[in-house]
Motif scaffolding. Structure first.
Motif, PDB file in Angstrom:
ATOM      1  N   GLU B  34       0.822  -1.214   0.000  1.00 52.70           N
ATOM      2  CA  GLU B  34       0.000   0.000   0.000  1.00 52.70           C
ATOM      3  C   GLU B  34       0.855   1.263   0.000  1.00 52.70           C
ATOM      4  N   ASP B  35       2.072   1.163   0.558  1.00 50.37           N
ATOM      5  CA  ASP B  35       2.951   2.319   0.531  1.00 50.37           C
ATOM      6  C   ASP B  35       3.528   2.528  -0.862  1.00 50.37           C
ATOM      7  N   MET B  36       3.753   1.427  -1.565  1.00 52.69           N
ATOM      8  CA  MET B  36       4.299   1.525  -2.919  1.00 52.69           C
ATOM      9  C   MET B  36       3.264   2.120  -3.871  1.00 52.69           C
ATOM     10  N   ASP B  37       1.984   1.708  -3.689  1.00 51.84           N
ATOM     11  CA  ASP B  37       0.940   2.196  -4.585  1.00 51.84           C
ATOM     12  C   ASP B  37       0.648   3.669  -4.355  1.00 51.84           C
ATOM     13  N   LYS B  38       0.815   4.087  -3.112  1.00 52.29           N
ATOM     14  CA  LYS B  38       0.478   5.468  -2.781  1.00 52.29           C
ATOM     15  C   LYS B  38       1.521   6.414  -3.327  1.00 52.29           C
ATOM     16  N   LYS B  39       1.026   7.432  -3.989  1.00 51.47           N
ATOM     17  CA  LYS B  39       1.960   8.468  -4.407  1.00 51.47           C
ATOM     18  C   LYS B  39       2.222   9.340  -3.188  1.00 51.47           C
ATOM     19  N   PRO B  40       3.464   9.787  -3.005  1.00 53.39           N
ATOM     20  CA  PRO B  40       3.741  10.591  -1.821  1.00 53.39           C
ATOM     21  C   PRO B  40       2.983  11.913  -1.872  1.00 53.39           C
ATOM     22  N   ASP B  41       2.617  12.396  -0.697  1.00 51.22           N
ATOM     23  CA  ASP B  41       1.870  13.634  -0.620  1.00 51.22           C
ATOM     24  C   ASP B  41       2.826  14.809  -0.772  1.00 51.22           C
ATOM     25  N   SER B  42       2.767  15.486  -1.898  1.00 53.00           N
ATOM     26  CA  SER B  42       3.597  16.675  -2.076  1.00 53.00           C
ATOM     27  C   SER B  42       2.715  17.780  -2.630  1.00 53.00           C
ATOM     28  N   HIS B 224      -2.338  19.572  -3.499  1.00 53.01           N
ATOM     29  CA  HIS B 224      -1.645  18.333  -3.155  1.00 53.01           C
ATOM     30  C   HIS B 224      -1.567  17.478  -4.409  1.00 53.01           C
ATOM     31  N   THR B 225      -0.423  16.845  -4.634  1.00 47.35           N
ATOM     32  CA  THR B 225      -0.314  16.036  -5.842  1.00 47.35           C
ATOM     33  C   THR B 225      -0.295  14.545  -5.544  1.00 47.35           C
ATOM     34  N   GLY B 226      -0.123  14.177  -4.306  1.00 46.40           N
ATOM     35  CA  GLY B 226      -0.057  12.750  -3.990  1.00 46.40           C
ATOM     36  C   GLY B 226      -1.357  12.224  -3.429  1.00 46.40           C
ATOM     37  N   ASP B 227      -1.272  11.123  -2.712  1.00 47.10           N
ATOM     38  CA  ASP B 227      -2.447  10.544  -2.070  1.00 47.10           C
ATOM     39  C   ASP B 227      -2.455  10.916  -0.601  1.00 47.10           C
TER      40      ASP B 227
END
Lengths: 275, 435
Positions: B34-42, B224-227
């Protein structure tokens, strides 16, 4: 107490608010019979079924079920059910509604839900009257019936919900009466397992309100005998009243090939590479 | 495969057990799927229209169901979400009318999806019954009302703030509700996210009361560009236990007044009275946690402008002109109203307003009314101007709280927003009387 009742009815909520002689109890029992049929055969566990209802006598039917139940606004049960279904596509939703709830105030939602052929099961309890408010004419009240709001005899042509949804694309349409509880139970079970918009109309006696004005008979058992006399088993052709004015009951329309709404959505998304 | 551990942001780090992260950093443990699928929150800066910002914020806030019906001037929200909601793995449906849309989102929320709808004027009126249902069943939903001029079909393409009371008291019966009013595209974005969080926290419908000006203007904003890591709210104020469907709880969602089991109590006056008190006090007792205002140049002000929504923009401009402030950086979220030029409003500033000590109180959460915050902020002023794009409705609330001040309504109907000059003239008029 009956074992089915113990399994599916919240006994602490009893007694029900239905009048003596009401057909809702028969429909309630047919519905839990259908849930049990699907549950015991392993086809659809009862934990995967939720009920939604609108406002009116018939909309109190699911409020006593040991299931997730939403008792919503007048006429809008189908809109709530569509939202619930879209958020949990794998679950089965059964909608309990009445003739006024479904065909009058909720008519617009019925048209569109049927046209979408979305996977819902609608049990429309038709008692020919607005019972909860005290006996006013409904969209299904027969012509010339004297009710509290048609004191000189009803002039509106009654609406046939089954023919309406069939014309729009509902893929499972049946009509039964409270005098046919076993067939009704089977139809509800079939409707739930059918993938598509299932519409089951149930003619149900309202001895208190419709007894006087529609049937001219207040004895529930005699009204139910009347249902047997005034209906014929539909065996194909057009689902219309026959020469003697008897109305068709049974499975009126079934189309297993019709594409269901959520399947259509999935297909579209796949074609766009979104699934 | 090389895992880029740096992609895990601080927010994500906080929710993970420490040893797990140490191992991930050391390379001895593989990050979870789930961490890999999530785009980082930036964050990134983009130019967006208000309605687009709202739609994007909804997806970021975890909204996974949208039902709507097209209506000017909110249509861009349903248009954008018809594809974005599906891309995010959610569901979208164009319903047959607005009340159906409001009902569908309530149904979807009980199915477990955060849900939203967007509308304007007549559509919002049509939704009122469902808003009352959501309030009594404590369903957390978000409804966006991009206000247009009314009554009736009114002015589909022009702005107004005429729904300010409808947003609070629109549905029949007594209930509490939260209403946020954005005055910029950035706030349209931020308040949408806030609306979802408040709805979940207080188990209540939340209204985002925007207007045509904010909905259609374009500004540079930070998005925000990530999840997002959506956490369950810490504090829940639900009166009845509310368990989403299909969790084995046999939930009964009941529109009639009900007890904890969902059973009807509508025929029992005492129990019903308690229930009504509870669903109202859930909001009114927690105003301190909900209320939010922004003040500007209020430290030494003699006169205050109390404004909300798009009118807060010319109000801020008026304060700046009176104070001779040219620097936008003091309150970076605000930008000078350029929209006025487009609308053919030309004004010359010949009069000298520099002697006016004016400040701005911008109300962000219009309901529940931020009584204490307003009282505090306006403590030292003697004149309060309330410009609003209606016949002067919200002013009544301000008058009620600031009863000892000279509260002056400044209504404006017809679709044009107040100009800074108009506001300054009004203050001059009032201050002149005093002196």
């Amino acid at each position: 107490m009956n074992k089915l009742y113990e399994k599916y009815i919240k006994t602490e909520s009893l007694p029900t608010l239905f009048c003596p002689g009401c057909g809702n109890g028969i429909i309630q029992y047919a519905a839990i019979g259908a849930f049990e049929k699907l549950d015991s055969s392993g086809e659809i566990p009862s934990s995967d079924i939720a009920c939604v209802s609108g406002i009116g006598c018939s909309s109190w039917i699911p409020c006593y079920f040991k299931l997730d139940v939403m008792h919503t606004m007048h006429g809008r049960a189908l809109a709530f059910a569509e939202g619930l279904k879209l958020s949990r596509p794998e679950k089965k939703i059964v909608v309990f509604t009445g003739d006024g709830d479904c065909l009058a105030i909720g008519g617009n939602h019925l048209l569109h839900a049927a046209a979408r052929n979305i996977d819902l099961t609608v049990v429309m309890v038709n008692n020919y009257i607005y019972g909860m408010t005290g006996g006013q004419k409904s969209p299904t009240t027969p012509k010339e019936a004297v009710t509290k709001t048609s004191p000189f005899g009803c002039i509106d042509e009654p609406i046939d919900g089954c023919r309406l949804v069939t014309s729009l694309g509902a893929s499972y349409v049946a009509r039964w009466t409270t005098a046919h509880p076993a067939q009704l139970e089977k139809a509800i079970a079939e409707g739930i397992s059918h993938r598509g918009f299932s519409f089951i109309e149930v003619l149900s006696q309202c001895p208190v309100q419709a007894g006087k004005s529609v049937y001219g008979e207040k004895d529930p058992s005699k009204i139910m005998e009347g249902y047997k006399k005034n209906t014929y088993l539909f065996r194909g052709g057009e689902a219309k009243p026959d020469k003697d004015g008897r109305i068709p009951i049974g499975l009126l329309h079934r189309d297993d090939e019709a594409e269901e709404y959520l399947d259509k959505v999935e297909k579209k998304l796949k074609s766009q590479g979104l699934r | 495969m090389v895992y880029n551990v740096n992609l895990l942001t601080r927010t994500q780090l906080q929710i993970q057990p420490n040893n797990y992260l140490k191992k991930v950093r050391q390379g001895t443990e593989v990050p979870r799927r789930e961490d890999m699928d999530k785009k980082p929150d930036s964050r990134s800066e983009v130019v967006l229209q208000g309605n687009e910002a709202c739609a994007r914020a909804a997806v970021y806030a975890g909204c996974r169901f949208f039902a709507g019906y097209p209506i000017t001037p909110s249509t861009e929200i349903i248009e954008l979400l018809s594809s974005e909601m599906q891309k995010a793995g959610g569901a979208f449906i164009q319903m047959e009318d607005e009340i159906g849309s409001a009902c569908a989102i309530i149904g979807a929320r009980w199915g477990g999806s955060r849900a939203m709808t967007a509308t304007s004027g007549p559509g919002y009126t049509l939704m009122q019954e469902a808003i009352g249902f959501a309030a009594v069943t404590e369903t957390p939903i978000v409804i966006v009302n991009v206000q247009r001029g009314g009554p009736s079909t009114g002015q589909p393409t022009l702005s107004s703030q005429q729904d300010i009371y409808q947003a609070r008291y629109g549905s029949h019966g007594d209930y509490g509700i939260i209403v946020l009013s954005p005055s910029s595209v950035q706030e349209m974005y931020d308040f949408t996210i806030k609306a979802f969080d408040l709805a979940e926290q207080f188990r209540t419908p939340v209204i985002l009361l925007a207007d045509e000006v904010v909905g259609h203007m374009r500004e540079k904003i930070t998005v925000h560009t990530g999840d997002r890591n959506i956490k369950r709210p810490k504090q829940r104020f639900a009166v009845s236990p509310s368990v989403d469907f299909f969790n084995g709880a046999n939930s009964l969602v009941e529109g009639q007044l009900h007890d904890d089991m969902g059973r009807r109590i509508g025929h029992l006056p005492n129990k019903s009275g308690e229930f009504i008190e509870k669903i109202n006090r859930k909001i009114s007792d927690n105003v301190g946690m909900i209320a939010d205002i922004t003040t500007y140049c209020m430290e030494d002000a003699d006169a205050a402008i109390v404004a909300y929504g798009s009118v807060a923009r010319p109000a801020l401009n008026a304060v700046k002109r009176a104070r001779g402030i040219k620097d936008d950086r003091i309150l970076p979220k605000f930008r000078v109203v350029r929209d006025l030029v487009k609308r053919g409003v030309k004004e010359t500033m010949k009069t000298d307003y520099s002697h006016l000590k004016v400040g701005l109180i911008k109300i962000n959460t219009v309901w529940p009314f931020p009584e204490d915050l307003l009282r505090q902020a306006a403590e030292n002023v003697h004149t309060v101007i309330v410009p609003e794009m209606n016949v002067g409705k919200y002013c009544r609330e301000v008058e009620r709280v600031l009863w000892d001040k000279n509260v002056v309504p400044m209504p404006k109907c017809g679709g044009n927003i107040h100009t800074p000059k108009e506001i300054l003239e009004k203050i001059l008029e009032e201050e002149g009387v005093d002196e």
